[in-house]
Each structure stands twice: as structure tokens, then as C-alpha cells.
Design a protein around this motif. Structure first.
Motif, PDB file in Angstrom:
ATOM      1  N   VAL A   1       0.717  -1.443   0.073  1.00 46.32           N
ATOM      2  CA  VAL A   1       0.128  -0.053  -0.015  1.00 46.32           C
ATOM      3  C   VAL A   1       0.867   1.244   0.118  1.00 46.32           C
ATOM      4  CG1 VAL A   1      -1.640   1.400   1.329  1.00 46.32           C
ATOM      5  CG2 VAL A   1      -2.012  -1.070   0.969  1.00 46.32           C
ATOM      6  N   GLU A   2       1.790   0.920   0.747  1.00 48.56           N
ATOM      7  CA  GLU A   2       2.935   2.264   0.694  1.00 48.56           C
ATOM      8  C   GLU A   2       3.356   2.590  -0.609  1.00 48.56           C
ATOM      9  OE1 GLU A   2       7.141   3.690   2.905  1.00 48.56           O
ATOM     10  OE2 GLU A   2       6.019   1.825   3.442  1.00 48.56           O
ATOM     11  N   ARG A   3       3.807   1.691  -1.444  1.00 46.74           N
ATOM     12  CA  ARG A   3       4.338   1.714  -2.772  1.00 46.74           C
ATOM     13  C   ARG A   3       3.245   2.298  -3.775  1.00 46.74           C
ATOM     14  NH1 ARG A   3       8.321  -3.451  -3.709  1.00 46.74           N
ATOM     15  NH2 ARG A   3       8.317  -2.456  -5.908  1.00 46.74           N
ATOM     16  N   LEU A   4       2.160   1.606  -3.521  1.00 48.02           N
ATOM     17  CA  LEU A   4       0.902   2.317  -4.366  1.00 48.02           C
ATOM     18  C   LEU A   4       0.704   3.728  -4.099  1.00 48.02           C
ATOM     19  CD1 LEU A   4      -1.412  -0.806  -4.037  1.00 48.02           C
ATOM     20  CD2 LEU A   4      -0.432  -0.192  -6.122  1.00 48.02           C
ATOM     21  N   ASN A   5       0.902   4.225  -2.849  1.00 46.86           N
ATOM     22  CA  ASN A   5       0.507   5.444  -2.541  1.00 46.86           C
ATOM     23  C   ASN A   5       1.580   6.314  -3.188  1.00 46.86           C
ATOM     24  OD1 ASN A   5      -1.701   4.885  -0.824  1.00 46.86           O
ATOM     25  ND2 ASN A   5      -0.398   4.817   1.078  1.00 46.86           N
ATOM     26  N   GLY A   6       2.653   5.824  -3.112  1.00 46.42           N
ATOM     27  CA  GLY A   6       3.695   6.776  -4.055  1.00 46.42           C
ATOM     28  C   GLY A   6       3.673   6.718  -5.556  1.00 46.42           C
ATOM     29  N   VAL A   7       2.865   5.894  -5.906  1.00 45.25           N
ATOM     30  CA  VAL A   7       2.648   5.628  -7.472  1.00 45.25           C
ATOM     31  C   VAL A   7       1.448   6.145  -8.022  1.00 45.25           C
ATOM     32  CG1 VAL A   7       2.629   4.151  -9.561  1.00 45.25           C
ATOM     33  CG2 VAL A   7       4.303   3.862  -7.830  1.00 45.25           C
ATOM     34  N   LEU A   8       0.326   5.888  -7.472  1.00 47.20           N
ATOM     35  CA  LEU A   8      -1.011   6.136  -8.048  1.00 47.20           C
ATOM     36  C   LEU A   8      -1.348   7.807  -8.009  1.00 47.20           C
ATOM     37  CD1 LEU A   8      -3.056   3.183  -6.284  1.00 47.20           C
ATOM     38  CD2 LEU A   8      -2.275   3.582  -8.755  1.00 47.20           C
ATOM     39  N   PRO A   9      -0.878   8.536  -7.217  1.00 50.29           N
ATOM     40  CA  PRO A   9      -1.109   9.921  -7.189  1.00 50.29           C
ATOM     41  C   PRO A   9      -0.644  10.768  -8.427  1.00 50.29           C
ATOM     42  CG  PRO A   9      -0.699   9.590  -4.834  1.00 50.29           C
ATOM     43  CD  PRO A   9      -0.561   8.291  -5.794  1.00 50.29           C
ATOM     44  N   GLY A  10       0.893  10.113  -8.936  1.00 47.85           N
ATOM     45  CA  GLY A  10       1.418  10.660 -10.120  1.00 47.85           C
ATOM     46  C   GLY A  10       0.782  10.266 -11.280  1.00 47.85           C
ATOM     47  N   ILE A  11      -0.362   9.123 -11.273  1.00 48.24           N
ATOM     48  CA  ILE A  11      -1.045   8.717 -12.555  1.00 48.24           C
ATOM     49  C   ILE A  11      -2.358   9.365 -12.521  1.00 48.24           C
ATOM     50  CG2 ILE A  11      -2.035   6.757 -13.550  1.00 48.24           C
ATOM     51  CD1 ILE A  11      -0.331   4.901 -12.012  1.00 48.24           C
ATOM     52  N   THR A  12      -3.024   9.544 -11.505  1.00 49.88           N
ATOM     53  CA  THR A  12      -4.221  10.305 -11.436  1.00 49.88           C
ATOM     54  C   THR A  12      -4.622  10.682 -10.013  1.00 49.88           C
ATOM     55  OG1 THR A  12      -6.749  10.165 -11.755  1.00 49.88           O
ATOM     56  CG2 THR A  12      -5.529   8.048 -11.352  1.00 49.88           C
ATOM     57  N   PRO A  13      -5.486  11.816  -9.721  1.00 48.99           N
ATOM     58  CA  PRO A  13      -5.734  12.194  -8.461  1.00 48.99           C
ATOM     59  C   PRO A  13      -6.798  11.362  -7.887  1.00 48.99           C
ATOM     60  CG  PRO A  13      -6.491  13.821  -9.904  1.00 48.99           C
ATOM     61  CD  PRO A  13      -5.376  13.064 -10.685  1.00 48.99           C
ATOM     62  N   ASP A  14      -7.559  10.719  -8.813  1.00 50.56           N
ATOM     63  CA  ASP A  14      -8.945   9.887  -8.359  1.00 50.56           C
ATOM     64  C   ASP A  14      -8.578   8.571  -8.704  1.00 50.56           C
ATOM     65  OD1 ASP A  14     -10.487  12.533  -8.380  1.00 50.56           O
ATOM     66  OD2 ASP A  14     -10.764  12.499 -10.620  1.00 50.56           O
ATOM     67  N   HIS A  15      -8.081   8.047  -7.445  1.00 49.97           N
ATOM     68  CA  HIS A  15      -7.874   6.485  -7.492  1.00 49.97           C
ATOM     69  C   HIS A  15      -8.487   6.034  -6.144  1.00 49.97           C
ATOM     70  CE1 HIS A  15      -4.421   8.824  -5.352  1.00 49.97           C
ATOM     71  NE2 HIS A  15      -4.342   7.664  -4.587  1.00 49.97           N
ATOM     72  N   GLU A  16      -8.352   4.486  -6.207  1.00 53.16           N
ATOM     73  CA  GLU A  16      -8.469   3.890  -4.733  1.00 53.16           C
ATOM     74  C   GLU A  16      -7.911   2.636  -4.947  1.00 53.16           C
ATOM     75  OE1 GLU A  16     -13.111   3.392  -4.651  1.00 53.16           O
ATOM     76  OE2 GLU A  16     -12.838   1.812  -6.837  1.00 53.16           O
ATOM     77  N   VAL A  17      -7.773   2.041  -3.630  1.00 48.34           N
ATOM     78  CA  VAL A  17      -7.120   0.822  -3.586  1.00 48.34           C
ATOM     79  C   VAL A  17      -8.148  -0.231  -2.710  1.00 48.34           C
ATOM     80  CG1 VAL A  17      -5.464  -0.865  -2.742  1.00 48.34           C
ATOM     81  CG2 VAL A  17      -4.662   1.591  -3.491  1.00 48.34           C
ATOM     82  N   ILE A  18      -8.508  -1.294  -3.589  1.00 47.52           N
ATOM     83  CA  ILE A  18      -9.446  -2.094  -2.981  1.00 47.52           C
ATOM     84  C   ILE A  18      -8.762  -3.292  -2.512  1.00 47.52           C
ATOM     85  CG2 ILE A  18     -11.637  -3.370  -3.158  1.00 47.52           C
ATOM     86  CD1 ILE A  18     -12.435  -1.515  -5.450  1.00 47.52           C
ATOM     87  N   LEU A  19      -8.758  -3.738  -1.227  1.00 44.24           N
ATOM     88  CA  LEU A  19      -8.057  -4.989  -0.763  1.00 44.24           C
ATOM     89  C   LEU A  19      -9.227  -5.994  -0.241  1.00 44.24           C
ATOM     90  CD1 LEU A  19      -5.536  -3.149   1.927  1.00 44.24           C
ATOM     91  CD2 LEU A  19      -5.142  -3.908  -0.371  1.00 44.24           C
ATOM     92  N   VAL A  20      -9.106  -7.130  -1.017  1.00 42.41           N
ATOM     93  CA  VAL A  20     -10.135  -8.104  -0.680  1.00 42.41           C
ATOM     94  C   VAL A  20      -9.524  -9.498  -0.211  1.00 42.41           C
ATOM     95  CG1 VAL A  20     -11.991  -9.632  -1.819  1.00 42.41           C
ATOM     96  CG2 VAL A  20     -11.108  -7.466  -3.042  1.00 42.41           C
ATOM     97  N   VAL A  21      -9.667  -9.487   1.098  1.00 42.56           N
ATOM     98  CA  VAL A  21      -8.985 -10.373   2.230  1.00 42.56           C
ATOM     99  C   VAL A  21      -9.906 -11.720   1.897  1.00 42.56           C
ATOM    100  CG1 VAL A  21      -8.365 -11.061   4.253  1.00 42.56           C
ATOM    101  CG2 VAL A  21      -8.344  -8.502   3.555  1.00 42.56           C
ATOM    102  N   ASP A  22      -9.020 -12.784   1.353  1.00 38.92           N
ATOM    103  CA  ASP A  22      -9.715 -14.011   1.293  1.00 38.92           C
ATOM    104  C   ASP A  22      -8.972 -15.168   1.945  1.00 38.92           C
ATOM    105  OD1 ASP A  22     -11.532 -15.725  -0.228  1.00 38.92           O
ATOM    106  OD2 ASP A  22      -9.996 -16.141  -1.598  1.00 38.92           O
TER     107      ASP A  22
END
Length: 342
Positions: free
Chosen positions: A20-41
């Protein structure tokens, strides 16, 4: 452009914070409108970690499944919960580096609806790679008739409107790739860097991959039934040839054919063919029976939205109506049509 990232999580409590930390560092640079959905199985402490991340970050959602339903079932749950116009699915083990996601996004050009990431070099062992090749090329490609089957993989991006093809998907045996192939033929691929698994072992063993391939063939194709028909026709032709030969030998007076050997061979061959046919029919009837019983694709035990602090107590998700322009709660028990996020 807006982006939803769906991550099925299985025994990945140690890895999720880094992911999640690495995604937080990448996604804002792609688009400000983003979300991460963690599906725990999984039933370990992965949910606790995912819940903490959902409390900490506003753009992170955590979905807890009632039990382990399988990776593709978890993916469909996350895909149905996504809110934005493009969806990326990726593994939780950091074999799919978040830093490579911009390549995937750029590859989804206007003339494509789905793009798969292809590794620059194989990251698995020889047996796993051979099994994976067989599942993609032989099962999905030749048997299922899916174009570009050789590029299919867990790291993919597609346009969210394609999930309309998931509306009628139900039952325990599902495949995201097959359903996507029903919705569009505009499929592409791009080469990205893959990394070795950080820790733990993959849940996909040789046995599970074979089982998954069998489920895909029997769940989404009637070719095994056609194969049984061909097998029966072939055996019928062989039997006709043998009958003609025996009649010919009788007419010319040569009746020295060993009767027991001939009869035993015929009984063995025809019995084997019958058992194969009955087995294949039984597999199909079993799936029809399972579907008739109403076995769900998945059941959501809990759904935490970003920044939803204090919502850790288990509570049943509910199906609620929503006026146009509002966001509504996702369904808890999904076995057919999916609720949409408006």
C-alpha cells in the motif's frame, strides 16, 4: 482519468503495508482520482492489517470474505466494488511492482479495452511455467478459443464498463479472463518488470493449476461433450470394421478367430468409452446441480471504506437502494447480478 486497483489478499499480512505504501507513491502521479481495494480471502491476521490500512488511508477499502472462495471469486468481488473508470488487478506478493503500473496505464490506448502485463523474464520454476503455458495456450487458447491467450496474467487493466459482462456470473467456479473475453476482442499486452515473491509460497501449485484448468474447461466450454461424441464415433467405426472383418472370415470359411480374446477386447474398449462418457456428463450435471443449489460466488462479511475508523466490529453488509448520483453499499451475498456504484 480515474483508477481502481483491486488486490486479492491471501496470507499477506506482512506484505500489505509495504504494498500500500508503494501504491501510495505511484498512484497520485497517475491520477488524483484513485482507490485501492483489498479483498481479504484468508482467515489469518491479514484482515486486521487490511482493516488498519483502510482506517489509515481514505482511498483504501478493505473487503473481508466470509471464507476462502478462491482468487477469481475475490477478484470479482473487488471489481464489483470498484468506483472508477479503469480497473487494475494485481497480486499482493509484490511480484507485480507498483512502479510498473504507469506502463500498464499508458498501454491502455483508445483502441484497446483490456491490456495484460507480460513479464520480461519468467519468474517461476520450469514446472510451473510449463503448466501455466499449457493452461493458457492449450486450455484457454485452443480449447476455449480465447484470442491472445498466451499473454493472459494476473496483472491486467481494463475499462470498468466491461464488468457489465459479469452481471450474470454466478456459482463457485468463475474466471475473470474468460468473462473478459466475452465482453471484448480489443485486447493488448505490454512488457513490464516482474520481481520475485518477497516471502511465503505461492498458493498456485501444479495440482491447483490443473484443477483450475479443468474447472475452466468444464465450466465454460462444451468441447469435452463433443470430444466424447467423437470418441464414440471413432469406437463405432472401429467396431464396424471389426464386424466386417469377422463376417468376411465367416464367409470364406476361416473361423479360427479366438472368440474369447475378441469379446474381452470389445468389452474392455466399450466399457472404457462408456465410463469416460458418463464421467464427463457427470461433471456437467454436477455443475448444473451446484448452480441449482444457489452456491454463491462469494459472501462479504465486512466492507470498510477508506477512513472508516471505528468500524472494525463484524457487521453484515446490506443491500440498500440508492438514488442516482449517490454511492450505495455493496451486496453481501452475490451469486448473480452485481450492484453498481453510481
Amino acid at each position: 482519468m480515474s483508477l481502481s486497483v483491486v488486490v486479492p489478499c491471501y496470507r499477506s499480512a506482512r506484505i500489505l503495508p509495504t504494498l500500500v505504501e508503494r501504491l501510495n507513491g505511484v498512484l497520485p502521479g497517475i491520477t488524483p482520482d484513485h482507490e485501492v481495494i483489498l479483498v481479504v480471502d484468508s482467515t489469518d491476521d491479514t484482515w486486521d492489517v487490511a482493516g488498519q490500512l483502510a482506517e489509515k488511508y481514505e482511498h483504501v477499502q478493505a473487503i473481508r470474505m466470509a471464507r476462502n472462495y478462491g482468487q477469481h471469486n475475490a477478484l470479482i468481488a473487488g471489481i464489483r466494488a470498484a468506483s472508477f473508470e479503469r480497473i487494475i488487478t494485481m497480486d499482493d506478493d509484490l511480484q507485480h511492482p507498483p512502479e510498473e503500473l504507469p506502463k500498464l496505464v499508458d498501454a491502455l490506448t483508445d483502441d484497446l479495452d483490456v491490456v495484460y502485463a507480460v513479464s520480461e523474464q519468467e519468474e517461476h520454476g520450469v514446472l510451473r511455467n510449463i503448466t501455466s503455458w499449457g493452461a493458457k495456450t492449450l486450455v484457454l487458447g485452443r480449447t476455449m478459443g480465447i484470442p491472445n491467450a498466451d499473454v493472459l496474467g494476473a496483472l491486467r487493466i481494463f475499462r470498468t464498463f466491461l464488468r457489465a459482462g459479469f452481471d450474470q456470473v454466478s456459482g463457485p467456479h468463475v474466471s475473470v479472463d474468460i468473462v473478459l473475453s466475452w465482453t471484448t476482442t480489443r485486447v493488448g499486452s505490454t512488457t513490464v518488470r516482474m520481481e520475485q515473491r518477497v516471502e511465503g509460497r505461492s498458493g498456485f501449485t501444479f495440482r491447483s493449476l490443473v484443477k483450475h484448468a479443468v474447472n475452466m474447461i468444464l465450466g465454460y466450454s462444451t468441447k469435452p461433450l463433443r470430444l466424447v461424441t467423437y470418441l464414440g464415433s471413432l469406437i463405432g467405426i472401429c467396431g464396424l470394421v471389426l464386424t466386417i472383418r469377422l463376417v468376411y472370415l465367416y464367409l470364406v470359411g476361416d473361423t479360427t478367430v479366438a472368440g474369447f480374446t475378441t469379446i474381452a477386447s470389445l468389452v474392455t474398449v466399450f466399457s472404457s468409452a462408456q465410463l469416460i462418457g458418463i464421467g464427463v456428463l457427470g461433471e456437467y450435471l454436477g455443475r448444473v446441480h451446484a448452480h441449482g443449489m444457489g452456491r454463491p460466488t462469494y459472501v462479504i462479511r465486512e466492507h470498510m471504506h477508506g477512513g472508516d475508523a471505528g468500524a472494525r466490529a463484524d457487521r453484515p453488509a446490506r443491500r440498500t437502494a440508492a438514488a442516482p448520483g449517490t454511492r450505495r453499499e455493496k451486496a453481501a451475498n452475490v451469486s448473480g447480478g452485481r450492484p453498481r456504484a453510481y
